[in-house]
Motif scaffolding. Sequence first.
Motif, PDB file in Angstrom:
ATOM      1  N   GLY A  78      -7.131   7.463   2.480  1.00  0.00           N
ATOM      2  CA  GLY A  78      -8.203   7.075   1.563  1.00  0.00           C
ATOM      3  C   GLY A  78      -9.283   8.139   1.466  1.00  0.00           C
ATOM      4  O   GLY A  78      -9.809   8.411   0.373  1.00  0.00           O
TER       5      GLY A  78
ATOM      6  N   LEU B 201      -6.364  -0.789   1.440  1.00  0.00           N
ATOM      7  CA  LEU B 201      -7.013   0.522   1.513  1.00  0.00           C
ATOM      8  C   LEU B 201      -7.986   0.593   0.350  1.00  0.00           C
ATOM      9  O   LEU B 201      -7.562   0.572  -0.813  1.00  0.00           O
ATOM     10  CB  LEU B 201      -5.992   1.660   1.439  1.00  0.00           C
ATOM     11  CG  LEU B 201      -6.591   3.073   1.416  1.00  0.00           C
ATOM     12  CD1 LEU B 201      -7.439   3.334   2.656  1.00  0.00           C
ATOM     13  CD2 LEU B 201      -5.494   4.127   1.277  1.00  0.00           C
TER      14      LEU B 201
ATOM     15  N   LEU C 124      -4.275   5.564   7.839  1.00  0.00           N
ATOM     16  CA  LEU C 124      -4.381   5.004   6.485  1.00  0.00           C
ATOM     17  C   LEU C 124      -5.753   5.317   5.912  1.00  0.00           C
ATOM     18  O   LEU C 124      -5.884   5.692   4.742  1.00  0.00           O
ATOM     19  CB  LEU C 124      -4.143   3.495   6.531  1.00  0.00           C
ATOM     20  CG  LEU C 124      -4.299   2.739   5.218  1.00  0.00           C
ATOM     21  CD1 LEU C 124      -3.339   3.264   4.151  1.00  0.00           C
ATOM     22  CD2 LEU C 124      -4.100   1.238   5.429  1.00  0.00           C
ATOM     23  N   ALA C 125      -6.783   5.175   6.734  1.00  0.00           N
ATOM     24  CA  ALA C 125      -8.130   5.520   6.288  1.00  0.00           C
ATOM     25  C   ALA C 125      -8.227   6.999   5.920  1.00  0.00           C
ATOM     26  O   ALA C 125      -8.911   7.370   4.960  1.00  0.00           O
ATOM     27  CB  ALA C 125      -9.149   5.170   7.363  1.00  0.00           C
TER      28      ALA C 125
ATOM     29  N   ALA D 239      -9.980   0.671   5.644  1.00  0.00           N
ATOM     30  CA  ALA D 239      -8.561   0.373   5.851  1.00  0.00           C
ATOM     31  C   ALA D 239      -8.451  -0.905   6.671  1.00  0.00           C
ATOM     32  O   ALA D 239      -9.109  -1.040   7.704  1.00  0.00           O
ATOM     33  CB  ALA D 239      -7.872   1.526   6.578  1.00  0.00           C
TER      34      ALA D 239
ATOM     35  N   GLN E 232      -2.811  -6.155   3.827  1.00  0.00           N
ATOM     36  CA  GLN E 232      -2.944  -4.703   4.006  1.00  0.00           C
ATOM     37  C   GLN E 232      -3.813  -4.187   2.853  1.00  0.00           C
ATOM     38  O   GLN E 232      -3.525  -4.442   1.683  1.00  0.00           O
ATOM     39  CB  GLN E 232      -1.581  -4.012   4.001  1.00  0.00           C
ATOM     40  CG  GLN E 232      -0.443  -4.754   4.694  1.00  0.00           C
ATOM     41  CD  GLN E 232      -0.784  -5.470   5.974  1.00  0.00           C
ATOM     42  OE1 GLN E 232      -1.491  -4.950   6.830  1.00  0.00           O
ATOM     43  NE2 GLN E 232      -0.294  -6.692   6.111  1.00  0.00           N
TER      44      GLN E 232
ATOM     45  N   VAL F  69       0.846  -1.193   0.000  1.00  0.00           N
ATOM     46  CA  VAL F  69       0.000   0.000   0.000  1.00  0.00           C
ATOM     47  C   VAL F  69       0.883   1.245   0.000  1.00  0.00           C
ATOM     48  O   VAL F  69       0.464   2.326  -0.406  1.00  0.00           O
ATOM     49  CB  VAL F  69      -0.976  -0.017   1.192  1.00  0.00           C
ATOM     50  CG1 VAL F  69      -1.894   1.200   1.159  1.00  0.00           C
ATOM     51  CG2 VAL F  69      -1.820  -1.291   1.183  1.00  0.00           C
TER      52      VAL F  69
ATOM     53  N   GLU G  38      -8.060   0.897  -4.981  1.00  0.00           N
ATOM     54  CA  GLU G  38      -7.555   0.092  -3.882  1.00  0.00           C
ATOM     55  C   GLU G  38      -6.033   0.012  -3.906  1.00  0.00           C
ATOM     56  O   GLU G  38      -5.417  -0.125  -4.952  1.00  0.00           O
ATOM     57  CB  GLU G  38      -8.143  -1.315  -3.947  1.00  0.00           C
ATOM     58  CG  GLU G  38      -7.746  -2.210  -2.782  1.00  0.00           C
ATOM     59  CD  GLU G  38      -8.551  -3.500  -2.711  1.00  0.00           C
ATOM     60  OE1 GLU G  38      -8.336  -4.269  -1.752  1.00  0.00           O
ATOM     61  OE2 GLU G  38      -9.384  -3.737  -3.606  1.00  0.00           O
TER      62      GLU G  38
END
Length: 316
Positions: free
Chosen positions: A220, A274, A216-217, A285, A272, A61, A265
């Motif tokens: 996104g 996203l 991480l979210a 995430a 892993q 990612v 994605e």
Amino acid sequence: MAERVDAVLDRGEAPHLHGLVVLRGGQVVLERYGAGEDHALNVPLGHVTFDRDTLHDLRSVSKSVVGLVYGIALAEGLVPEPGESLVRQFPEYGIAGRDHLTVEHALTMTLGIEWDEQLPYTDPANSEIAMELAPDRHRYVLERPVVEEAGKRWHYCGGATALIGEIITRGAGRPLAEYAAARLFEPLGVTAHEWSTGDDGVTRAASGLRLRPVDLAAVGQLVLDGGRGIVPGAWIEEMLRPRVLLDGGGRYGYQWYVSGGGRAEGIGNGGQRLVVVPDEGLVVAVTAGEYDGGLGSSQAVLDAVLPQDREGDAAR
């Protein structure tokens, strides 16, 4: 959604799940954490009990984050346009006969070079590990044998991302990790992050980023929101435009897997994930510890969050 996810966890169908964060409308609507054996790349971390504040490997990612950072650097005039020559960004190597290669070929993983990441990432015969062990990682990638015409076929290649990361580093005049921190993470409010380096001190662009799942979210959500002025909206559109077919279906943009409805994605070894789903206004995430073993745990929870979801390729 929560009931479906909890049922999956109660049945033991996602034994390697480490973290799950779901955003709808920019707000956290679901958050779950687990426990298990973990690694930072190939360094064992032992048994870890995860919570919101625990950093986690993103593995590949990281590549999708590099795609975002490239767009920031491009807007600042620090890096070449995708259509420009790739080898001319590395004039010191004097590589001849490859002027046909463009930066876009690296962004889309269509370099046409010999590269094999099918072996475990503990095996020195794995091309990414061989790159890590090489005296000069970037020369190693650029001098790999040509096996097919560039631009015609997607072939998974962490070396392509390594080249992109180095182009950013050269243009910015500082390491990729420092530039990403200043131009992406800090404006986004992400204060906890790590990006490992190789023995040569170079940021591991392809696989070395560590973030909290909630951050991480947030990355996104930035994509879902069209960049919010941190990343140019025009680059988000270009980055997520389907450009090349994947083996077995699906498409690839610039360092992101893309499909219908604008879904995008990032996928990394061990589970892993996203996932950005514009039609649903959702960001998901997932972090997991199924390293070199597939995506079973992450897919199980994604199927619970997005019942129609059946996509995903194993990748670092």
